[in-house]
Design a protein around this motif. Structure first.
Motif, PDB file in Angstrom:
ATOM      1  N   PHE A 202      -1.269  -1.555  -2.598  1.00  0.00           N
ATOM      2  CA  PHE A 202       0.173  -2.028  -3.171  1.00  0.00           C
ATOM      3  C   PHE A 202       0.663  -1.851  -4.117  1.00  0.00           C
ATOM      4  O   PHE A 202       1.684  -2.008  -4.789  1.00  0.00           O
ATOM      5  CB  PHE A 202       0.299  -3.465  -2.805  1.00  0.00           C
ATOM      6  CG  PHE A 202       0.247  -4.044  -1.178  1.00  0.00           C
ATOM      7  CD1 PHE A 202       1.606  -4.130  -0.527  1.00  0.00           C
ATOM      8  CD2 PHE A 202      -0.849  -4.181  -0.433  1.00  0.00           C
ATOM      9  CE1 PHE A 202       1.729  -4.437   0.800  1.00  0.00           C
ATOM     10  CE2 PHE A 202      -0.812  -4.547   0.878  1.00  0.00           C
ATOM     11  CZ  PHE A 202       0.725  -4.583   1.733  1.00  0.00           C
ATOM     12  N   SER A 203      -0.248  -1.503  -5.094  1.00  0.00           N
ATOM     13  CA  SER A 203       0.001  -1.191  -6.583  1.00  0.00           C
ATOM     14  C   SER A 203       0.944  -0.095  -6.705  1.00  0.00           C
ATOM     15  O   SER A 203       0.732   1.143  -5.992  1.00  0.00           O
ATOM     16  CB  SER A 203      -1.280  -0.898  -7.347  1.00  0.00           C
ATOM     17  OG  SER A 203      -1.998  -2.167  -7.496  1.00  0.00           O
ATOM     18  N   ALA A 204       2.085   0.044  -7.789  1.00  0.00           N
ATOM     19  CA  ALA A 204       2.934   0.953  -7.802  1.00  0.00           C
ATOM     20  C   ALA A 204       3.313   1.935  -6.889  1.00  0.00           C
ATOM     21  O   ALA A 204       3.045   3.047  -6.722  1.00  0.00           O
ATOM     22  CB  ALA A 204       2.236   1.747  -9.006  1.00  0.00           C
ATOM     23  N   LEU A 205       3.859   1.109  -5.724  1.00  0.00           N
ATOM     24  CA  LEU A 205       4.294   1.958  -4.543  1.00  0.00           C
ATOM     25  C   LEU A 205       5.321   2.846  -4.665  1.00  0.00           C
ATOM     26  O   LEU A 205       5.343   3.815  -4.021  1.00  0.00           O
ATOM     27  CB  LEU A 205       4.524   0.927  -3.278  1.00  0.00           C
ATOM     28  CG  LEU A 205       3.430   0.476  -2.384  1.00  0.00           C
ATOM     29  CD1 LEU A 205       3.901  -0.771  -1.452  1.00  0.00           C
ATOM     30  CD2 LEU A 205       2.604   1.580  -1.742  1.00  0.00           C
ATOM     31  N   ASP A 206       6.026   2.798  -5.717  1.00  0.00           N
ATOM     32  CA  ASP A 206       7.149   3.456  -5.898  1.00  0.00           C
ATOM     33  C   ASP A 206       7.005   4.601  -6.930  1.00  0.00           C
ATOM     34  O   ASP A 206       7.719   5.586  -7.147  1.00  0.00           O
ATOM     35  CB  ASP A 206       8.487   2.820  -6.366  1.00  0.00           C
ATOM     36  CG  ASP A 206       8.109   2.164  -7.658  1.00  0.00           C
ATOM     37  OD1 ASP A 206       6.969   1.891  -7.893  1.00  0.00           O
ATOM     38  OD2 ASP A 206       9.238   1.626  -8.334  1.00  0.00           O
TER      39      ASP A 206
END
Length: 561
Positions: free
Chosen positions: A43-47
């Motif tokens: 889920f970290s820095a998904l974009d």
């Protein structure tokens, strides 16, 4: 000799890992920590990473558009289009659900609809930003862990160290680079992993109930339903389902001496009936696939022998180590006969990992019963026929990791079983502990590198998009030209609002008069060749990007005074 571990009534051999009873225990806290790490990696820095070409197609599909309708947004050709003008193409909810099904069925029937329909429903709740869309894949990927518990109970039902094996599988899967990469992508691969695990659990449960003499009708119906969901979730999972059929047949054949022919016949008929029911449920989409499927020319592109073997090594080692963390160019280029990178000392750790898997297989065959060792071996072998076909006839089918997701699961099961056995042996416990720690640390490191990177190997043809978008943004004004509307739509996400996107697919169309400088990103070959022959334009390839060019309009010579 120590007695087998006591089982929990609800969780089988995993009782010590979960809350309840006397508490989770040390193993439970370890598993809890591992799951926290799994959540952070997913889920970290998904974009952060580029939203690549295939993910753009995902957004277009859930929005209900076809390729032709995307091109309509750029008409007439040569007209500057701004990123804001393309927002409807990646916003679900404006068009009916049937439009999503129609676009999939008629243009890309190999992209089966289950993931897209679920994702479209998700976007109605969470929005259609890059983070929201990828979060759905990440959320689904967490279901892998309870699915592993169910599968492990069925696969190792009578194995005394089942708890250890399943715990190790969970630990390895939490940081496995191939699992993390696909859990963070706006495609249906994490859903496919969950569906295959559930189908495997259902099959082994049905076979166990049959062996115990209990009713199996509902169990086989459950299996048939899950097989249908596998087909609707990711078409290449059919390879894993075929391996399950081979397991039923071969297991029955090898056990015929003490179970008789009737058991083999009964289970084959039950499996065949479940498969037939699944095919009936899948038949509407199967008709679409047979009607509208298109050949994928790139899949047959011949590779050099060195490239083919290198890709096998890279893909195999992705269960524990992602080599992209060691290179600044992509690992693969599916448009060429050779890849941008070459392995050297990297073969040593790949060889050590192969040796560890070989040890695990040897140990599995020595100590486990037929029903335990046969399933992962057959599942892991699904890529071998395609590897042989590529080696003999040419092509790159066996080098596309997403086609063989069940094989990655099987390799992880094998590793976990071998490490569990080594841990149980006092003489081997020290090196087993070292191997477990090293595999986990390396997996965590390389997966973390991928989480924080703007691009990665799985972006394939869009690997250089962030750097290309930066080059375009530096122009005043930013102008990019392409002969592929979907490529422009992909690049638009990383461009400033004032960027001009120009679609030129017709080879005879001129460059708009208002343009002085531009980046041509994957232009039509005929159009670019015509421009190169015009002395008014200076055209220079931008290395190391594939088919990307800087165009400069030269000053016109002064007329007569």
């Amino acid at each position: 000799m120590s007695s087998p571990p006591k089982r929990s009534s609800r969780f089988g051999n995993l009782g010590g890992f979960w809350p309840g009873g006397s508490g989770p225990g040390r193993a439970g806290w370890v598993i809890g920590f591992v799951l926290v790490v799994a959540v952070l990696l997913r889920f970290s820095a998904l974009d952060r990473a580029v939203y690549w070409y295939d993910e753009t197609i995902t957004s277009v599909r859930i929005a209900g558009y076809t390729k032709e309708q995307v091109e309509d947004f750029f008409q007439p050709q040569g007209r500057p289009v701004f990123p804001a003008d393309l927002a409807p193409l990646q916003r679900s909810g404006d068009r009916p659900w049937l439009a999503t099904l129609q676009s999939l069925a008629t243009e890309t029937p190999d992209q089966v609809p289950l993931y897209y329909l679920l994702l479209r429903g998700w976007t109605h709740l969470a929005g259609d930003s890059v983070t929201a869309i990828r979060a759905f894949s990440a959320l689904v990927s967490l279901l892998v862990f309870p699915a592993l518990v169910l599968f492990g109970q069925a696969w190792l039902a009578d194995w005394p160290r089942a708890r250890s094996v399943i715990g190790l599988v969970i630990g390895l899967m939490a940081v496995s680079p191939i699992q993390v990469v696909y859990a963070r992508e706006a495609r249906g691969y994490s859903l496919a992993v969950v569906l295959f695990l559930l189908a495997s659990w259902a099959l082994l449960r049905a076979l166990r109930l049959d062996r115990l003499g209990k009713p199996t009708r509902s169990a086989w119906m459950t299996y048939g339903l899950l097989v249908a969901l596998n087909f609707y979730g990711h078409l290449p999972l059919a390879l894993g389902i075929a391996a399950q059929g081979a397991y039923v047949a071969l297991r029955g054949w090898l056990e015929r001496s003490h179970r008789g022919w009737n058991a083999l016949r009964h289970n084959l008929l039950a499996w065949g009936g479940s498969l037939l029911g699944a095919l009936v449920l899948f038949s509407p989409w199967l008709v679409c696939w047979l009607t509208y499927r298109k050949p994928m020319g790139w899949i047959d592109r011949e590779l050099t022998w060195g490239t083919l073997v290198q890709r096998w090594g890279l893909n195999f080692s992705a269960i524990a180590l992602d080599w992209q963390a060691c290179f600044d160019r992509p690992l693969f280029d599916i448009t060429q006969k050779t890849d941008p990178i070459a392995l050297s000392w990297h073969w040593l750790p790949i060889g050590l990992l192969l040796a560890l898997v070989a040890f695990s297989i040897r140990r599995l065959l020595r100590v486990a019963s037929l029903d335990i060792w046969l399933f992962p071996l057959l599942t892991g072998a699904i890529a071998l026929p395609f590897a042989l076909l590529d080696a003999v006839d040419g092509g790159q089918r066996s080098t596309i990791a997403r086609y063989f997701l069940p094989a990655y699961l099987a390799l992880t099961w094998l590793l976990a079983f071998g490490l569990s056995e080594a841990w149980a042996n006092q003489r081997r416990r020290s090196w087993a502990a070292g191997a477990i720690a090293l595999l986990w640390a390396v997996g965590l490191w390389s997966s973390s590198q991928g989480v924080m990177a703007p691009t990665w190997w799985n972006k394939y043809s869009s690997y250089d998009d962030p750097a290309i978008a930066q080059r375009v943004s530096e122009l005043q004004p930013p102008v990019v030209i392409s002969g592929n509307a979907l490529r422009l739509l992909t690049l638009a996400r990383r461009l400033p609002p004032q960027a001009q996107l120009i679609y030129l697919e017709e080879p005879d169309l001129p460059l708009p008069e208002t343009i002085q400088r531009a980046i041509a990103y994957r232009p039509q070959t005929e159009w670019l060749d015509r421009l190169k022959t015009n002395p008014r334009y200076q055209i220079q390839a931008i290395e190391p990007f594939n088919n990307t060019w800087a165009i400069q309009v030269l000053d016109r010579p002064a007329g007569p005074g």
